[in-house]
Design an enzyme around this catalytic site. Sequence first.
Site, PDB file in Angstrom:
ATOM      1  N   SER A 221       0.803  -1.228   0.000  1.00  0.00           N
ATOM      2  CA  SER A 221       0.000   0.000   0.000  1.00  0.00           C
ATOM      3  C   SER A 221       0.831   1.271   0.000  1.00  0.00           C
ATOM      4  O   SER A 221       0.378   2.311  -0.467  1.00  0.00           O
ATOM      5  CB  SER A 221      -0.933   0.006   1.220  1.00  0.00           C
TER       6      SER A 221
ATOM      7  N   HIS B  46      -0.809   6.194   6.386  1.00  0.00           N
ATOM      8  CA  HIS B  46      -0.205   5.930   5.075  1.00  0.00           C
ATOM      9  C   HIS B  46       0.258   7.251   4.476  1.00  0.00           C
ATOM     10  O   HIS B  46      -0.251   8.316   4.849  1.00  0.00           O
ATOM     11  CB  HIS B  46      -1.200   5.259   4.126  1.00  0.00           C
TER      12      HIS B  46
END
Length: 290
Positions: free
Chosen positions: A45, A271
């Site tokens: 990711s 993230h």
Amino acid sequence: MNPLKHHRRRAAVALAAAVVASAGLAAPAATAAPAPLNYVAMGDSYSAGSGILPLSDAAPECTQSSLNSAHVIAAAKGFALTDVSCGGATTGDFTAKQFGVVAPQLDALSTSTDLVTMTIGGNDNNTFINMIAACGSAGMATAGYGSPCKTMYGDSFANSINNSTYPNLVAALKSVRAKAPNARVAIAGYPHVMPADNSSCFAVMPIASGDVAYVNSIEATLNSAVQRAAAATGVTYVDMSAPTVGHDACKPVGTRWVEPAFWGKNYVPVHPNAAGEQAYADQYISRLGL
């Protein structure tokens, strides 16, 4: 006019015309433009840019962003990009289907591949998500005081990285080199999620104050495993720890390159945001001299 002189003049004109014509025939054709570099992006990711809109046309399960580092690099350099990065990927997804439907990432590689970039390893043994979840839960249980996560888990995360993730990384990178023997291969580490000075921001990252250093040490262990695996397989390591000092998830919007667990701007927390993906792209370009 003297007939002989007239004949000589005609012959000279004819010869000159022939020289001009032959020179034109011998002129080289326009040089064809070189084919664009064949670039394959792989990984998890952090490579996919999960949480950043708009999404690319990859499988929706992968939550791959059209603003991830690979897309930024390809657009800037005119590379022909095949992006198979996918949120949640482990080293095992290089050789097996992910989510039962996404093709193994190694399938994108061939002898014609020129460049490969990736982040991988953070999801092996669920290390990263388990660390954030476990330390976040422990921090909330103590209202942010002490070092409950370190007390509960000790060396377990580091041992898992060194004993399992590291050999998985070596095997994965060897398989990439085998499938793409002519490619330059680079693997990046992971950026600072928590402040490098071990300060806390409990309201947005619920890690107890005494556990910030513990979380940083686990991430350092993971990055060390990635770097050692790269060295063992002849792959270029791209450091993301030093460049992201001062851009962690505790910093305000516009400064941070990683979104926090709470009140962040990405739909996938903890993230990189678009600025973080740009930072990845910049480091790949600089380290590889692209």
